[in-house]
Scaffold this active site. Structure first.
Site, short mmCIF file in Angstrom:
data_model
loop_
_atom_site.label_atom_id
_atom_site.label_comp_id
_atom_site.label_asym_id
_atom_site.label_seq_id
_atom_site.Cartn_x
_atom_site.Cartn_y
_atom_site.Cartn_z
N ASP A 28 -17.64 -2.83 -2.21
CA ASP A 28 -18.72 -3.63 -1.76
C ASP A 28 -20.00 -3.16 -2.52
O ASP A 28 -20.04 -1.90 -2.36
CB ASP A 28 -18.81 -3.91 -0.47
N TRP A 33 -26.31 -3.33 -6.59
CA TRP A 33 -26.42 -2.44 -7.56
C TRP A 33 -27.04 -2.99 -8.96
O TRP A 33 -27.83 -2.28 -9.45
CB TRP A 33 -24.91 -1.69 -7.85
N ARG A 41 -25.68 -10.13 -11.80
CA ARG A 41 -24.78 -9.85 -10.75
C ARG A 41 -23.43 -9.03 -11.47
O ARG A 41 -22.75 -8.47 -11.19
CB ARG A 41 -24.43 -10.69 -9.70
N HIS A 45 -20.55 -6.15 -11.29
CA HIS A 45 -19.05 -6.36 -11.30
C HIS A 45 -18.45 -5.50 -12.41
O HIS A 45 -17.37 -4.74 -12.19
CB HIS A 45 -18.57 -7.75 -11.31
N SER A 74 -10.87 -14.82 -0.23
CA SER A 74 -10.50 -16.35 -0.10
C SER A 74 -12.22 -16.83 0.12
O SER A 74 -12.10 -18.19 -0.14
CB SER A 74 -9.71 -16.64 0.81
N LEU A 139 2.52 5.78 -7.43
CA LEU A 139 1.72 5.15 -6.27
C LEU A 139 1.82 3.67 -6.16
O LEU A 139 1.78 3.02 -7.23
CB LEU A 139 0.14 5.41 -6.94
N ARG A 196 -15.28 1.29 3.39
CA ARG A 196 -15.98 0.33 2.95
C ARG A 196 -17.39 0.86 2.42
O ARG A 196 -18.00 1.65 3.11
CB ARG A 196 -16.30 -0.87 3.85
N LEU A 203 -15.50 -5.96 8.71
CA LEU A 203 -14.25 -6.19 7.92
C LEU A 203 -14.13 -7.38 6.95
O LEU A 203 -13.27 -7.17 6.01
CB LEU A 203 -13.16 -6.16 8.88
N GLU A 215 -8.25 4.18 10.61
CA GLU A 215 -9.61 4.75 10.89
C GLU A 215 -10.59 4.35 9.76
O GLU A 215 -10.35 4.00 8.56
CB GLU A 215 -9.45 6.30 10.69
C1 IPE Z 1 -15.70 -8.39 0.74
O1 IPE Z 1 -17.03 -8.29 0.61
C2 IPE Z 1 -14.87 -8.83 -0.11
C3 IPE Z 1 -14.66 -8.04 -1.02
C4 IPE Z 1 -15.33 -6.73 -1.40
C5 IPE Z 1 -13.73 -8.18 -2.38
P1 IPE Z 1 -18.10 -9.41 0.72
O2 IPE Z 1 -19.27 -9.11 -0.09
O3 IPE Z 1 -17.51 -10.81 0.20
O4 IPE Z 1 -18.29 -9.49 2.18
P2 IPE Z 1 -19.49 -10.01 3.16
O5 IPE Z 1 -19.82 -11.63 2.48
O6 IPE Z 1 -20.60 -9.20 2.99
O7 IPE Z 1 -19.23 -10.11 4.40
C1 IPE Z 2 -17.90 -6.69 -4.04
O1 IPE Z 2 -19.64 -6.68 -4.45
C2 IPE Z 2 -17.29 -7.41 -5.00
C3 IPE Z 2 -16.73 -8.89 -4.63
C4 IPE Z 2 -17.14 -9.29 -3.67
C5 IPE Z 2 -15.89 -9.62 -5.78
P1 IPE Z 2 -20.33 -7.88 -4.00
O2 IPE Z 2 -20.70 -8.85 -5.16
O3 IPE Z 2 -19.95 -8.40 -2.76
O4 IPE Z 2 -21.83 -7.02 -4.06
P2 IPE Z 2 -23.09 -7.32 -2.81
O5 IPE Z 2 -22.35 -7.18 -1.51
O6 IPE Z 2 -23.48 -8.58 -3.26
O7 IPE Z 2 -23.98 -6.22 -3.16
MG MG Z 3 -20.93 -7.96 -0.65
#
Ligand code: IPE
Ligand code: IPE
Ligand code: MG
Length: 255
Positions: A28, A33, A41, A45, A74, A139, A196, A203, A215
């Protein structure tokens, strides 16, 4: 239970730390970033894919048995179409550029998540990644794509309900093993450690059933900045944990 605990920790050699069998990641912080750098954005990615490569490389070096990566939830379909399209493009490119290399490194890829309503070509890429690597023995790389734990549990319950309706199962016979065996993760061990990034401590609908005794390590680093040293730090934290599983002590026998 003590057997389960000891089998979830693997000592590689004298110089390497004790590592868990199965580490799961909520990768996440890509969006933040990019925003911090005044970039779109999707640039976050893209940078996140580099972190993912490094993390897989480190897992191989550590000889982890299972690595799970939450790549798209999802719920992530609710993001702007341009971001979703960009992420799908990165997935296509990743399979095209990295599948042969992962296969050569004996990595077995497994995809978890719903396969319903996916674009045809994306579904084919996922199937190709699994099929190409299915007989590998190194792996196991589990990619959670279009994954939501509540959706996974609902799909498992539907399968069980169909078995009951067909007369193949009695409701009183439903056990944790039967339900667990209908999840996308059937035959995979539960994660020992979940990491995370991005500073969020939740979660977000990831592995709700499987993380009952996992953990957790929440790191204040954005995923594109996640380094091998952060991975090692999380492993060190894990090594100090006392996993009790409801008992009074994980390591000593209590009479
Ligand atoms: C969880 O992150 C999903 C992935 C890392 C793929 P999100 O960015 O979607 O979660 P929330 O919205 O902050 O809970
Ligand atoms: C996680 O990074 C990647 C996906 C959910 C696909 P985010 O895109 O959720 O990044 P933030 O949380 O918005 O910074
Ligand atoms: Mg996120």
């Amino acid at each position: 239970m003590r057997d389960a605990i000891s089998s979830s920790m693997v000592q590689i050699d004298d110089e390497q730390p004790i590592v868990p069998r199965h580490v799961a990641f909520i990768m996440d912080g890509n969006g933040r970033w990019a925003q911090q750098r005044g970039l779109p954005r999707i640039a976050g990615h893209r940078a996140g894919v580099e972190s993912l490569r490094k993390t897989i490389g480190h897992a191989l070096k550590l000889k982890l048995e299972y690595l799970t990566l939450f790549s798209f939830s999802s719920e992530n379909w609710s993001r702007p179409a341009s971001e979703v399209d960009g992420i799908m493009g990165l997935l296509r490119r990743f399979v095209r550029s990295d599948l042969a290399d992962l296969n050569a490194k004996n990595v077995r890829i497994k995809i978890i998540g719903s396969r319903d309503h996916l674009p045809d070509d994306i579904l084919n890429y996922l199937i190709e990644a699994e099929k190409t690597t299915e007989s590998n023995t190194g792996l196991t790389l589990i990619v959670a794509f279009n994954y939501g734990a509540r959706d996974e549990i609902c799909r498992a319950v539907q399968k069980i309900a169909h078995k009951i309706a067909d007369g193949d199962l009695n409701p009183d016979e439903i056990t944790e093993a039967i339900l667990g065996g209908e999840l996308d993760t059937a035959s995979l061990p539960d994660p020992d450690l979940l990491i995370r990034t991005s500073g969020e401590s939740r979660l977000s609908n990831f592995l709700l059933w499987q993380s009952a005794y996992t953990e957790f390590v929440f790191l204040d680093v954005l995923w594109p900045d996640f380094a091998e040293s952060d991975f090692d730090e999380a492993l060190q934290s894990f090594a100090k944990r006392d996993r009790r599983y409801g008992n009074v002590c994980a390591t000593k026998s209590v009479v």
